[in-house]
Design an enzyme around this catalytic site. Structure first.
Site, PDB file in Angstrom:
ATOM      1  N   CYS A   1     -38.414 -28.314 -50.650  1.00  0.00           N
ATOM      2  CA  CYS A   1     -38.597 -28.435 -52.097  1.00  0.00           C
ATOM      3  C   CYS A   1     -37.398 -29.206 -52.626  1.00  0.00           C
ATOM      4  O   CYS A   1     -36.787 -29.972 -51.883  1.00  0.00           O
ATOM      5  CB  CYS A   1     -38.739 -27.054 -52.752  1.00  0.00           C
TER       6      CYS A   1
ATOM      7  N   ARG B   1     -37.694 -22.579 -53.326  1.00  0.00           N
ATOM      8  CA  ARG B   1     -39.153 -22.443 -53.220  1.00  0.00           C
ATOM      9  C   ARG B   1     -39.630 -22.619 -51.789  1.00  0.00           C
ATOM     10  O   ARG B   1     -40.552 -21.947 -51.331  1.00  0.00           O
ATOM     11  CB  ARG B   1     -39.857 -23.446 -54.132  1.00  0.00           C
TER      12      ARG B   1
END
Length: 131
Positions: A91, A96
């Site tokens: 990410c 994430r």
């Protein structure tokens, strides 16, 4: 007045738990794998972020759709996310993708790694980026 119940688990605890279970890979170790056909880079950023550039050959699976794209029983399944292929998830900075790698691991994918530092670290190391 409505009171919000305290969180059972915050993002820091979730990241710590995920990091204890998933494999990671440094940008240095991932750079030579860009053209390796047995490796799939999986970009879990949203569309606007991906528009700033992606790792060459990466497959886009925004975090909100990952489970749907990865599950072969789902109508939204993407064959690119085949369990037999090594996946490196990234990410913007690594948060994430940590949770995404843990999700894939929980779904039964065993050869999944989180790219430490994400796209920020990739660009800082001079990693190739395509539009």
């Amino acid at each position: 007045m409505t009171l919000t119940p305290p969180l059972k688990k915050g993002f820091k605890a979730m990241l710590a738990e995920a990091n204890a279970e998933i494999a990671t890979i440094s940008v240095h170790d991932a750079l030579p794998l860009v053209d390796d056909p047995s490796v799939l880079f999986v970009d879990v950023r949203e569309g606007a972020e991906a528009a700033t550039g992606v790792i060459p050959g990466a497959f886009s699976a925004p975090r909100g759709f990952l489970e749907f794209f990865a599950d072969p029983d789902c109508p939204m399944h993407k064959p690119e996310l085949a369990a037999a292929r090594r996946m490196i998830v990234y990410c913007a900075s690594g948060g994430r993708s940590t949770l995404a790698a843990k999700t894939l691991f929980d779904m039964g994918f065993t050869d999944v790694q989180n790219l430490v530092g994400g796209m920020s670290a990739w660009k800082a190391a001079g990693g190739p980026v395509t539009a």
